[in-house]
Design a protein around this motif. Sequence first.
Motif, mmCIF file in Angstrom:
data_model
loop_
_atom_site.group_PDB
_atom_site.id
_atom_site.type_symbol
_atom_site.label_atom_id
_atom_site.label_comp_id
_atom_site.label_asym_id
_atom_site.label_seq_id
_atom_site.Cartn_x
_atom_site.Cartn_y
_atom_site.Cartn_z
ATOM 1 N N LEU A 132 0.837 -1.196 0.000
ATOM 2 C CA LEU A 132 0.000 0.000 0.000
ATOM 3 C C LEU A 132 0.871 1.245 0.000
ATOM 4 C CD1 LEU A 132 -2.936 -0.635 2.540
ATOM 5 C CD2 LEU A 132 -3.146 -0.195 0.091
ATOM 6 N N GLY A 133 0.319 2.339 -0.532
ATOM 7 C CA GLY A 133 1.044 3.601 -0.571
ATOM 8 C C GLY A 133 0.447 4.509 -1.622
ATOM 9 N N ALA A 134 1.175 5.550 -1.952
ATOM 10 C CA ALA A 134 0.689 6.555 -2.900
ATOM 11 C C ALA A 134 0.588 5.977 -4.302
ATOM 12 C CB ALA A 134 1.623 7.762 -2.895
ATOM 13 N N VAL A 135 -0.575 6.146 -4.917
ATOM 14 C CA VAL A 135 -0.784 5.784 -6.325
ATOM 15 C C VAL A 135 -0.684 7.064 -7.129
ATOM 16 C CG1 VAL A 135 -2.384 4.808 -8.004
ATOM 17 C CG2 VAL A 135 -2.251 3.837 -5.692
ATOM 18 N N MET A 136 0.313 7.137 -8.007
ATOM 19 C CA MET A 136 0.609 8.395 -8.689
ATOM 20 C C MET A 136 -0.234 8.558 -9.959
ATOM 21 S SD MET A 136 2.549 9.501 -6.437
ATOM 22 C CE MET A 136 2.980 11.070 -7.196
ATOM 23 N N GLU A 137 -1.545 8.583 -9.760
ATOM 24 C CA GLU A 137 -2.500 8.894 -10.821
ATOM 25 C C GLU A 137 -3.271 10.129 -10.389
ATOM 26 O OE1 GLU A 137 -3.208 7.772 -13.794
ATOM 27 O OE2 GLU A 137 -1.754 6.115 -13.823
ATOM 28 N N TRP A 138 -3.178 11.186 -11.187
ATOM 29 C CA TRP A 138 -3.844 12.431 -10.825
ATOM 30 C C TRP A 138 -4.540 13.036 -12.024
ATOM 31 C CZ3 TRP A 138 -4.961 14.023 -6.153
ATOM 32 C CH2 TRP A 138 -5.475 15.317 -5.995
ATOM 33 N N PRO A 139 -5.830 13.411 -11.898
ATOM 34 C CA PRO A 139 -6.669 13.262 -10.705
ATOM 35 C C PRO A 139 -6.945 11.788 -10.384
ATOM 36 C CG PRO A 139 -7.992 13.960 -12.573
ATOM 37 C CD PRO A 139 -6.571 14.017 -13.034
ATOM 38 N N PRO A 140 -7.264 11.483 -9.113
ATOM 39 C CA PRO A 140 -7.500 10.086 -8.716
ATOM 40 C C PRO A 140 -8.605 9.452 -9.558
ATOM 41 C CG PRO A 140 -7.375 11.514 -6.796
ATOM 42 C CD PRO A 140 -7.412 12.414 -7.984
ATOM 43 N N LYS A 141 -8.353 8.209 -9.995
ATOM 44 C CA LYS A 141 -9.362 7.552 -10.828
ATOM 45 C C LYS A 141 -9.602 6.093 -10.452
ATOM 46 C CE LYS A 141 -6.057 6.404 -14.542
ATOM 47 N NZ LYS A 141 -5.757 6.581 -15.985
ATOM 48 N N TYR A 142 -8.797 5.558 -9.532
ATOM 49 C CA TYR A 142 -8.959 4.162 -9.154
ATOM 50 C C TYR A 142 -9.798 4.059 -7.884
ATOM 51 C CZ TYR A 142 -4.915 3.485 -12.259
ATOM 52 O OH TYR A 142 -4.052 3.478 -13.337
ATOM 53 N N PRO A 143 -10.611 3.006 -7.747
ATOM 54 C CA PRO A 143 -11.415 2.837 -6.532
ATOM 55 C C PRO A 143 -10.583 2.849 -5.249
ATOM 56 C CG PRO A 143 -12.197 1.343 -8.230
ATOM 57 C CD PRO A 143 -10.948 1.978 -8.769
ATOM 58 N N LYS A 146 -9.896 6.382 -4.018
ATOM 59 C CA LYS A 146 -11.064 6.969 -3.375
ATOM 60 C C LYS A 146 -11.253 6.393 -1.974
ATOM 61 C CE LYS A 146 -16.063 7.598 -3.929
ATOM 62 N NZ LYS A 146 -17.274 7.284 -4.739
ATOM 63 N N ALA A 147 -10.999 5.101 -1.831
ATOM 64 C CA ALA A 147 -11.206 4.440 -0.531
ATOM 65 C C ALA A 147 -10.230 4.946 0.520
ATOM 66 C CB ALA A 147 -11.083 2.928 -0.699
ATOM 67 N N VAL A 148 -8.937 5.051 0.165
ATOM 68 C CA VAL A 148 -7.965 5.508 1.167
ATOM 69 C C VAL A 148 -8.217 6.967 1.541
ATOM 70 C CG1 VAL A 148 -6.184 3.836 0.508
ATOM 71 C CG2 VAL A 148 -6.207 6.093 -0.573
ATOM 72 N N ASP A 149 -8.708 7.742 0.582
ATOM 73 C CA ASP A 149 -9.024 9.141 0.866
ATOM 74 C C ASP A 149 -10.219 9.241 1.810
ATOM 75 O OD1 ASP A 149 -8.505 11.966 0.380
ATOM 76 O OD2 ASP A 149 -10.419 11.962 -0.673
ATOM 77 N N GLU A 150 -11.259 8.473 1.543
ATOM 78 C CA GLU A 150 -12.456 8.514 2.387
ATOM 79 C C GLU A 150 -12.166 8.036 3.805
ATOM 80 O OE1 GLU A 150 -15.317 6.238 0.216
ATOM 81 O OE2 GLU A 150 -15.937 7.941 -1.037
ATOM 82 N N PRO A 155 -1.853 9.126 1.624
ATOM 83 C CA PRO A 155 -0.654 9.950 1.751
ATOM 84 C C PRO A 155 -0.951 11.373 1.296
ATOM 85 C CG PRO A 155 -0.153 7.851 0.694
ATOM 86 C CD PRO A 155 -1.644 7.943 0.760
ATOM 87 N N GLY A 156 -0.476 12.340 2.053
ATOM 88 C CA GLY A 156 -0.736 13.737 1.708
ATOM 89 C C GLY A 156 -0.126 14.658 2.731
ATOM 90 N N PRO A 157 -0.400 15.949 2.606
ATOM 91 C CA PRO A 157 0.256 16.934 3.477
ATOM 92 C C PRO A 157 -0.232 16.926 4.921
ATOM 93 C CG PRO A 157 -1.315 18.015 2.032
ATOM 94 C CD PRO A 157 -1.227 16.605 1.571
ATOM 95 N N TRP A 158 -1.398 16.310 5.176
ATOM 96 C CA TRP A 158 -1.952 16.347 6.527
ATOM 97 C C TRP A 158 -1.740 15.004 7.216
ATOM 98 C CZ3 TRP A 158 -2.987 21.229 7.060
ATOM 99 C CH2 TRP A 158 -3.467 21.977 5.967
ATOM 100 N N GLN A 159 -1.343 15.051 8.482
ATOM 101 C CA GLN A 159 -1.288 13.835 9.279
ATOM 102 C C GLN A 159 -2.706 13.431 9.703
ATOM 103 O OE1 GLN A 159 1.257 16.321 10.272
ATOM 104 N NE2 GLN A 159 2.466 15.212 8.797
ATOM 105 N N PRO A 160 -2.944 12.138 9.929
ATOM 106 C CA PRO A 160 -4.276 11.718 10.405
ATOM 107 C C PRO A 160 -4.640 12.421 11.709
ATOM 108 C CG PRO A 160 -2.988 9.811 9.700
ATOM 109 C CD PRO A 160 -2.047 10.997 9.684
ATOM 110 N N ASN A 161 -5.936 12.718 11.856
ATOM 111 C CA ASN A 161 -6.395 13.405 13.069
ATOM 112 C C ASN A 161 -7.082 12.437 14.023
ATOM 113 O OD1 ASN A 161 -8.728 12.909 11.677
ATOM 114 N ND2 ASN A 161 -9.476 15.022 11.683
#
Length: 398
Positions: A132-143, A146-150, A155-161
């Motif tokens: 698992l990790g960053a999928v370098m497809e932008w804009p996101p298009k794979y399920p 979307k799932a890891v974002d939801e 992976p991104g600039p913000w740490q989990p809250n």
Amino acid sequence: MAGGGLSKARLARLHPVLAAHVARGDMPGMVALVARGDEVVVEAIGTQSFGGAPMRRDTIFRIASMTKLVTAAAVLLLVEECKLRLADPVEHFLPELANRTVLRTPESPLDDTVPARRSITVRDLLTFTFGLGAVMEWPPKYPIQKAVDELGVAPGPWQPNFSADEFMKRLGRLPLIHQPGERWLYHTGSDILGVLIARVSGQTLEAFFQERLFAPLGMRDTGFQVPAAKLERLATAYMIDPEKQALTFFDDAADSRWSRPPAFAAGGSGLVSTVDDFHSFLRMLLDKGRHGREQILARPTVELMMSDQLTDGQKQGAEIFFGMGASWGMGGAVITRRTDVSTTPGRFGWDGGYGTTAHVDPAERMIGILMTQRMMESPQPPAVFSDFWTSTYQAIDD
């Protein structure tokens, strides 16, 4: 091994080159450190924020993914003590990663899976090949994107809250993108390693870092939070507003997220530090694990950490990170081929997405660290990084 130092005349080029980026408004300021042998040169340029206090040598910066280097070193401390083994499955400590399923293809729906061929190991996490990790497809298009974002674990600039246990629980709901050991995927392995360190050691991640690395190395300003007494030294972080194409606040030092304890101490990106603190850490690696009279890590352990750990097949799809002349060790990139003035084979380190870069070069006995707080907009290094490394290496005097 190179035995020379730095040319004063050539190193004098560094300041105006870096100052030009500040004068253009690319960022309010920066601190740069160049060390070769026993010679250490530091440049503090500009201000800690636009219109703010002057930048200073001990300004505190969010170092983002440079945290990964520290996390890998901490895991290897536990490996040396046989509390972890590189080939061991991690599910004993991380049951959320047991009995994994794997997407049939990265593009597949989340329920189109096959069983994992084997368990995830400590080595898989250290080398970012656990699946698992960053999928370098932008804009996101794979399920899966979307799932890891939801779930809040993308992976991104913000740490989990949310807490580390909740982070692992959410990861456990996801299928892997690739079979364990099959492909390199950026970032997530380090966040999981932070959880692993805490569970194996029985300490918080920050407490383990402090006891085993920061205190022995004299890293007084490094941690997951900036104490109130030090907030005046924290630089403000900026990012590009994509609509206005102008700099805006990412994290204002006047009310920084880093002024409060994090919900999740992110082993992949959560630390703040200074150039001198991080120089101490990199100098330990350059000195084969030694700091003064203390052996922090064994020489063979440091050599393992800084050696290429990937096959060509594992790097497939990661060209945006590695180009044609780099690979991955444990916690950072390893230069494998001379493709630029500054790319000595064996050079080891990594960049931080909030605008920092740090590498150690054993062949040249050299360390370079640049800290800004202008967020990177791509895995490709920004011009200020390239200019820093070129100016540093052209100053070699031998």
